[in-house]
Scaffold this active site. Sequence first.
Site, short mmCIF file in Angstrom:
data_model
loop_
_atom_site.label_atom_id
_atom_site.label_comp_id
_atom_site.label_asym_id
_atom_site.label_seq_id
_atom_site.Cartn_x
_atom_site.Cartn_y
_atom_site.Cartn_z
N LYS A 291 -6.30 10.41 -1.69
CA LYS A 291 -7.25 10.62 -0.60
C LYS A 291 -6.82 11.71 0.39
O LYS A 291 -6.92 12.88 0.08
CB LYS A 291 -7.57 9.29 0.08
CG LYS A 291 -8.29 8.34 -0.90
CD LYS A 291 -9.11 7.25 -0.27
CE LYS A 291 -10.02 6.60 -1.30
NZ LYS A 291 -9.69 5.24 -1.68
N ASP B 296 0.40 0.64 -2.48
CA ASP B 296 -0.75 1.51 -2.66
C ASP B 296 -1.24 1.91 -1.27
O ASP B 296 -1.92 1.15 -0.59
CB ASP B 296 -1.85 0.80 -3.45
CG ASP B 296 -3.09 1.70 -3.66
OD1 ASP B 296 -3.19 2.75 -2.99
OD2 ASP B 296 -3.95 1.33 -4.47
N PHE C 196 -7.94 -3.66 -4.25
CA PHE C 196 -8.68 -2.52 -4.80
C PHE C 196 -7.69 -1.41 -5.10
O PHE C 196 -7.03 -0.90 -4.21
CB PHE C 196 -9.76 -2.00 -3.85
CG PHE C 196 -10.54 -0.86 -4.49
CD1 PHE C 196 -11.58 -1.13 -5.36
CD2 PHE C 196 -10.18 0.45 -4.27
CE1 PHE C 196 -12.26 -0.10 -6.01
CE2 PHE C 196 -10.85 1.49 -4.91
CZ PHE C 196 -11.90 1.22 -5.78
C1 LIG Z 1 -9.65 4.81 -3.10
C2 LIG Z 1 -8.54 3.94 -3.51
C3 LIG Z 1 -8.03 3.97 -4.82
C4 LIG Z 1 -8.64 4.81 -5.91
O1 LIG Z 1 -8.67 6.17 -5.64
P1 LIG Z 1 -9.66 7.12 -6.48
O2 LIG Z 1 -9.30 8.50 -6.04
O3 LIG Z 1 -11.06 6.73 -6.08
O4 LIG Z 1 -9.40 6.86 -7.92
C5 LIG Z 1 -6.94 3.17 -5.11
N1 LIG Z 1 -6.39 2.38 -4.18
C6 LIG Z 1 -6.86 2.31 -2.92
C7 LIG Z 1 -6.19 1.43 -1.93
C8 LIG Z 1 -7.97 3.08 -2.54
O5 LIG Z 1 -8.45 2.97 -1.31
#
Ligand SMILES: *Cc1c(COP(=O)(O)O)cnc(C)c1O
Length: 404
Positions: free
Chosen positions: A261, A232, A147
């Site tokens: 985040k 990520d 994700f």
């Molecule tokens: C939440 C998340 C994203 C995307 O972030 P947004 O601010 O919602 O675009 C990408 N990678 C990971 C691992 C995430 O948990």
Amino acid sequence: MLHVDEQSAAASLIALEEEHGAHNYHPLDVVLREGRGAWVTDVDGKRYLDGLSAYSALNQGHAHPRIIEALVTQAARMTLTSRAFRNDQLGLFYRKLTELTNLDVALPMNSGAEAVETAVKAARKWGYLVKGIPDGEAEVICCTNNFHGRTTTVVSFSTEPQYRGGFGPFTPGFRIVPYGDIAALEAAIGPRTCAFLVEPIQGEAGIIVPPEGYLREAAALCRANDVLVMADEIQTGLGRTGRFLAVDHEDVKPDVLILGKALSGGVYPVSAVVGRRDVMSVFRPGDHGSTFGGNPLACAVAMAALDVLVDERLAERSAALGALAMARLRALESPRVVEVRGKGLMIGIELDRPARPFIESLAARGLLCKDAHETVIRFAPPLVIEDTDLLWGLEQFAAVLAAA
Ligand SMILES: *Cc1c(COP(=O)(O)O)cnc(C)c1O
């Protein structure tokens, strides 16, 4: 104390969302109004422990006074300059972020998905300019059940049918390997591979922890083949798994780190790509940008959010409380529980059936959690949670599982 008019306020606010909003989410029907630390209050005055932390954006807790103070002070002074001009916060933010991550150069964006897009652009351009991949042929390797966000290019390398269905045509140039499988990664790497994009723990996939040593071996393999490691850590980073970064568990230094985040403590959208100088310097003026990226309000908020993580030792707190929570949850020995897994306060409780009814029972008892991948309850409270509140939360799991 419940009042009839407030109860109807919740119902009418839900009706407004249903009537006038796109239905791209299926939220629990709690209408929240206030949050402090690990606790939130709904429009009826009912209090809940936050077991999700907005997918780990709220590691520092709701409305942390230092972060709110930075927000209010900076908002009153200046919010936005655009990058056409410099501002007096950006350089300070760069210094703090690069020092804390032990990397060279940062590029600020707003959402997580934008930062992932930025990383993909950096990797491709590095592939052409530095690695010498023929133009237009660079490949990024990604993992099954990844994700990385919701933009068109990012869902192009999703393996989740719902994230892609109806949204094609997709961006080419991505190759998928099974998560946790070193041999598959080795087989997939070729002369056109510019980067390996990976989550140290897969959050949305259901808190999937790869085999011990996976990240270390993957990084060594990438290094040997001149392939960038792009971690990520939008969800796993910034204390969530019990270390400042989740890659720290295996002493891996990524070439490109993606944060979002909790970079703003859940106060304002701030994301960033932080990387090696030779990678990030492929960006030349005009190559890439964002109107709001790096604005002084974002920088001031993010610096305060980072200070809170360090000064309150939230990674250490996550490690200690996570170990306690994991032990208690494993000791429940409920026949409904298939597995309890995770690191720090990033915990997944896999059930033998859909998690949604359990989520609803927990909410009724005052604990807000979210299901992940149908059968997993994700438990990831703010890292500032008080010990006694954590124990209370764990009692709610025990009660709900015992009733099942
Ligand atoms: C939440 C998340 C994203 C995307 O972030 P947004 O601010 O919602 O675009 C990408 N990678 C990971 C691992 C995430 O948990």
